[in-house]
Design a protein around this motif. Structure first.
Motif, PDB file in Angstrom:
ATOM      1  N   HIS A 160      89.117 -10.097  34.347  1.00  0.00           N
ATOM      2  CA  HIS A 160      89.631 -11.466  34.459  1.00  0.00           C
ATOM      3  C   HIS A 160      89.423 -12.204  33.129  1.00  0.00           C
ATOM      4  O   HIS A 160      90.328 -12.882  32.635  1.00  0.00           O
TER       5      HIS A 160
ATOM      6  N   ASP B  25      94.326 -19.379  35.901  1.00  0.00           N
ATOM      7  CA  ASP B  25      95.348 -20.022  35.072  1.00  0.00           C
ATOM      8  C   ASP B  25      95.758 -19.091  33.941  1.00  0.00           C
ATOM      9  O   ASP B  25      95.370 -19.307  32.789  1.00  0.00           O
ATOM     10  N   TYR B  26      96.461 -18.044  34.291  1.00  0.00           N
ATOM     11  CA  TYR B  26      96.981 -17.173  33.242  1.00  0.00           C
ATOM     12  C   TYR B  26      98.282 -16.546  33.712  1.00  0.00           C
ATOM     13  O   TYR B  26      98.494 -16.360  34.907  1.00  0.00           O
ATOM     14  N   GLU B  27      99.129 -16.262  32.753  1.00  0.00           N
ATOM     15  CA  GLU B  27     100.404 -15.601  33.041  1.00  0.00           C
ATOM     16  C   GLU B  27     100.651 -14.619  31.926  1.00  0.00           C
ATOM     17  O   GLU B  27     100.285 -14.885  30.779  1.00  0.00           O
ATOM     18  N   MET B  28     101.292 -13.506  32.243  1.00  0.00           N
ATOM     19  CA  MET B  28     101.596 -12.525  31.198  1.00  0.00           C
ATOM     20  C   MET B  28     102.972 -11.948  31.453  1.00  0.00           C
ATOM     21  O   MET B  28     103.278 -11.585  32.592  1.00  0.00           O
TER      22      MET B  28
ATOM     23  N   LEU C  99      91.867 -10.836  30.515  1.00  0.00           N
ATOM     24  CA  LEU C  99      93.255 -11.264  30.716  1.00  0.00           C
ATOM     25  C   LEU C  99      93.436 -12.724  30.298  1.00  0.00           C
ATOM     26  O   LEU C  99      94.396 -13.062  29.615  1.00  0.00           O
ATOM     27  N   LYS C 100      92.476 -13.556  30.709  1.00  0.00           N
ATOM     28  CA  LYS C 100      92.567 -14.973  30.356  1.00  0.00           C
ATOM     29  C   LYS C 100      92.563 -15.172  28.840  1.00  0.00           C
ATOM     30  O   LYS C 100      93.228 -16.043  28.307  1.00  0.00           O
ATOM     31  N   GLU C 101      91.789 -14.333  28.165  1.00  0.00           N
ATOM     32  CA  GLU C 101      91.659 -14.463  26.709  1.00  0.00           C
ATOM     33  C   GLU C 101      92.711 -13.643  25.954  1.00  0.00           C
ATOM     34  O   GLU C 101      92.648 -13.527  24.735  1.00  0.00           O
ATOM     35  N   LYS C 102      93.629 -13.048  26.693  1.00  0.00           N
ATOM     36  CA  LYS C 102      94.734 -12.274  26.103  1.00  0.00           C
ATOM     37  C   LYS C 102      94.235 -11.144  25.199  1.00  0.00           C
ATOM     38  O   LYS C 102      94.740 -10.933  24.089  1.00  0.00           O
TER      39      LYS C 102
END
Ligand SMILES: NC(=O)c1ccc[n+]([C@@H]2O[C@H](COP(=O)([O-])OP(=O)(O)OC[C@H]3O[C@@H](n4cnc5c(N)ncnc54)[C@H](OP(=O)(O)O)[C@@H]3O)[C@@H](O)[C@H]2O)c1
Length: 173
Positions: free
Chosen positions: A118, A149-152, A121-124
């Motif tokens: 998690h 609050d993340y989108e990819m 992913l949030k930190e790309k």
């Protein structure tokens, strides 16, 4: 630059482990050979995992650490230092990972689990996602992708079938 690759198995309903860390639903599935694992394993020289995944790996392997020929980092706020198999790390993870990515070498495997992932992913920090889907619906457990609050946006790079498993390979845009 080498890539950070998430390589992980999930149930069809998106869990990487059941409640109580159970993986019975995964081990019951009839795959084919080692389901592409050794081929993938050859492409990485560094493995990243959360402390709970590290604990589970040792339980599953009866105390014998399985990644002895790789550089392994275990993320933890509670354990520091290192042992013969792994180095425990915390602090400024984003800088740390970006530094590792700049170094020469093979790809970096983020093994999991859900909590560490998690954060990544949030930190790309993830460049590629390879998910092996097991034909099982388990209803509850540790989700592969936590709410947040993340989108990819991803690009589908490949699909492989290993008997009952399907591996989906995506590049992160
Ligand atoms: N299906 C699969 O392919 C697969 C793959 C991997 C794991 N799993 C399963 O996933 C489960 C574990 O996942 P999980 O979500 O419970 O735990 P996890 O992500 O493996 O580990 C969580 C722990 O990692 C540390 N941590 C997490 N984020 C951190 C950060 N930003 N900085 C420093 N330390 C950090 C903390 O350790 P401290 O508590 O020590 O501070 C935290 O308690 C296990 O059941 C495992 O078998 C399944």
């Amino acid at each position: 630059m080498r890539k950070v690759v998430l390589y992980i198995a999930t149930s069809l309903d998106g869990y990487i482990a059941g409640e109580d860390d159970s993986l019975d639903w995964l081990f019951r599935v009839e795959g084919e050979g080692d389901n592409g694992y050794s081929e993938f394993y050859e492409t990485v020289d560094t493995i990243l995992m959360g402390r709970k995944t590290y604990d589970q790996v040792l339980i599953l392997e009866n105390g014998k650490f399985p990644y002895q020929n790789k550089k392994c980092y275990v993320f933890s706020h509670t354990i520091t230092g290192s042992n013969e198999n792994v180095e425990f790390v915390n602090g400024d993870i984003v800088s740390l990972v970006n530094e590792w990515k700049k170094q020469e070498g093979k790809n970096i495997w983020i093994e999991g689990g859900g909590e560490l992932l998690h954060f990544f992913l949030k930190e790309k920090l993830v460049d590629e996602i390879r998910v092996t889907v097991a034909p099982a619906i388990i209803g509850k457990g540790i989700p592969l992708f936590k709410k947040g609050d993340y989108e990819m946006d991803l690009v589908l790079k490949g699909i492989k079938k290993y008997n009952q498993f399907v591996e989906l390979q995506y590049e992160v845009k």
